[in-house]
Each structure stands twice: as structure tokens, then as C-alpha cells.
Scaffold this motif. Sequence first.
Motif, PDB file in Angstrom:
ATOM      1  N   GLY A  19     110.267  90.200  18.103  1.00  0.00           N
ATOM      2  CA  GLY A  19     110.153  91.420  17.308  1.00  0.00           C
ATOM      3  C   GLY A  19     110.106  91.210  15.810  1.00  0.00           C
ATOM      4  O   GLY A  19     110.116  92.185  15.057  1.00  0.00           O
TER       5      GLY A  19
ATOM      6  N   VAL B 107     107.965  93.488  13.224  1.00  0.00           N
ATOM      7  CA  VAL B 107     107.346  94.667  13.837  1.00  0.00           C
ATOM      8  C   VAL B 107     107.612  95.927  13.022  1.00  0.00           C
ATOM      9  O   VAL B 107     106.743  96.782  12.867  1.00  0.00           O
ATOM     10  CB  VAL B 107     107.833  94.850  15.294  1.00  0.00           C
ATOM     11  CG1 VAL B 107     107.392  96.203  15.845  1.00  0.00           C
ATOM     12  CG2 VAL B 107     107.294  93.739  16.176  1.00  0.00           C
TER      13      VAL B 107
ATOM     14  N   LEU C 201     103.328  92.615  16.952  1.00  0.00           N
ATOM     15  CA  LEU C 201     104.096  91.444  17.347  1.00  0.00           C
ATOM     16  C   LEU C 201     103.614  90.231  16.568  1.00  0.00           C
ATOM     17  O   LEU C 201     102.408  90.006  16.418  1.00  0.00           O
ATOM     18  CB  LEU C 201     103.942  91.183  18.844  1.00  0.00           C
ATOM     19  CG  LEU C 201     104.487  92.256  19.793  1.00  0.00           C
ATOM     20  CD1 LEU C 201     104.127  91.916  21.234  1.00  0.00           C
ATOM     21  CD2 LEU C 201     105.987  92.404  19.640  1.00  0.00           C
TER      22      LEU C 201
ATOM     23  N   LEU D 197     105.256  85.735  19.676  1.00  0.00           N
ATOM     24  CA  LEU D 197     104.596  86.005  20.952  1.00  0.00           C
ATOM     25  C   LEU D 197     104.345  84.708  21.707  1.00  0.00           C
ATOM     26  O   LEU D 197     104.646  84.606  22.915  1.00  0.00           O
ATOM     27  CB  LEU D 197     103.279  86.757  20.694  1.00  0.00           C
ATOM     28  CG  LEU D 197     102.594  87.417  21.887  1.00  0.00           C
ATOM     29  CD1 LEU D 197     101.735  88.589  21.414  1.00  0.00           C
ATOM     30  CD2 LEU D 197     101.712  86.416  22.640  1.00  0.00           C
TER      31      LEU D 197
ATOM     32  N   ALA E 294     110.670  95.855  20.837  1.00  0.00           N
ATOM     33  CA  ALA E 294     109.584  95.235  20.077  1.00  0.00           C
ATOM     34  C   ALA E 294     108.223  95.606  20.663  1.00  0.00           C
ATOM     35  O   ALA E 294     107.288  95.971  19.938  1.00  0.00           O
ATOM     36  CB  ALA E 294     109.758  93.718  20.060  1.00  0.00           C
TER      37      ALA E 294
ATOM     38  N   ALA F 223     105.073  98.015  19.074  1.00  0.00           N
ATOM     39  CA  ALA F 223     103.975  97.187  18.565  1.00  0.00           C
ATOM     40  C   ALA F 223     102.613  97.676  19.061  1.00  0.00           C
ATOM     41  O   ALA F 223     102.437  97.958  20.247  1.00  0.00           O
ATOM     42  CB  ALA F 223     104.173  95.729  18.980  1.00  0.00           C
TER      43      ALA F 223
END
Length: 271
Positions: free
Chosen positions: A5, A8, A14, A19, A46, A50
Motif C-alpha cells: 500500500g 496509495v 499500487l 506489487l 490498499a 487503488a
Amino acid sequence: MTALGRGVSETGRLDPEGLAATVGFVGAMLAEWGRPEHVFAVATAAARDAANARDLTDALRARAGVVPEVISGEDEARLAFAGASMDVGGDAVVLDVGGGSTELVRRAYGGAVETVSLELGASRATELWIRSDPPSRAEIDRVRAAAGRMFADLHESFGAKGVAGAATPHLVGVAGTVTTLACLDARLTRYDAEVIHLRTLSVETVRDLAGRLSAMTTAERAALPCVQAGRAPVIVAGAVIVLVAMEALGYDRLIVSERDLLDGLVLRGAC
């Protein structure tokens, strides 16, 4: 902690590194577990917030064979309540301070589950208001003020006095912020779930821990036995949110539970 997160609240997306780290970690866990037949996975604040949450679900499907469900804050609260209330008797109010959001949940009159999800968590608060290392008094005060505003109108539904004539509910804290505080309070040299589970923290203890942690640099917090490196930058804001919740809702103590959303998720999947 993969910092999924991170950013964000500022970018609405993201972070690519977070990620990729999340996808890699999920793949590594599944490999270590021998590719279990049934996997239940959810994504929380998150991914809810996003614009590119689809990138996460697509990558996990392609690289790890897992399709996470992006759940609402209300569903997140219900799952946490199902897990945390498994072995806490009586009327319980569950407090789940996450990275991007904070949930409160209790069983209301007649058996319905009453929930609220607040757009304030340890990571989000850190990104919005904490810039110094260690944080300044003014930065801590901004986190306190924001948390105070969010909890101010929740006393009737989730406060310690509860419904008139009813027994005082237990406040049950779940997830990494409260379990880390409990580990620090127990002065453990390494994390021990059996010691942490159902341990009680007083509001004075939480206030003291929040003060001590806020006086340290991120590196100093990361060097503590109970603090993960990824949690060290955000634990101060998390501790302040827990403290303000206890103060605003009128609780002088909190029961720490190792059971949380994950236990609720397994229960739901098993049914």
C-alpha cells in the motif's frame, strides 16, 4: 511486510515494487507449503483504494495461481470479528488497525454484526502526516487529531459503556500493530504467539509504548526484537491510533488476539 500500500493515499495506485514483492512472496509461500489444494486469499484497503488493483489480481493469477478477493471494509471487519471472537467470551468489540484502514465490529442486539471501516491505518497515517525521523511532536499530534475525529462519534455503538444496562464489552485488538505492542510489553527476545494471544494491555501501557517508540528513529525501532523491519516506519502511527481508540471509546484495557481476519477467512472457506 511487502509495502503493497505504499503511496496509495498520495498516488491512488499500487506501487510497482510493492506489487512485485507481494506477488513474489505469495509464490514463495505457496511453494514452501507444497502447493496446497485450497487457498483462500483476500486483498484489503490498499487494493480497495487503488485504481490499478486489477494489476495485482492479474499478476497473482498468472504467477501464483491465486485469485484474491478484494473485500470491502465491512467484510474485512466481519472476518476479523469471526476470528477474534472464537475464544474471547462475552460481548466483544474488535479493533483491527491495519495499514490503510481501521475496522471496528461488534455483535449488535438481535445477533446482527455492526461494523465500521475508517480510512485511517498505520501506513496511511504515516504517509500523510509523519515526515521526520524520529517524528516530531506536531506530526504525532496530527495523527492523534485525525484519529480523534474519526472515533469521536462511535462511542454509542462501540464504546465501553455500550447499551444502557448491558455488561461492559471487551475491547479485542487484532493484527500486527497490537501484537507488536504486546510483544514489546512482554519483553520477548523473539515473537511467541502463545505468549501474545489473550495478553492484556492497559491504556497506560499503550500510552507508554507509543511515547517510547515515537522517541526512536526508524532504525532504532527496527532493531527491537519484536519489530519487523517493514513495520518499523509505521508502528508509531499504529500505536497512536490504538491509543486514541482506547481513549475515545473509554476502554482502560485491550485483549490482544492472535486470531483475526485470517482465521475468519478459513472459517468462511470451510463453510
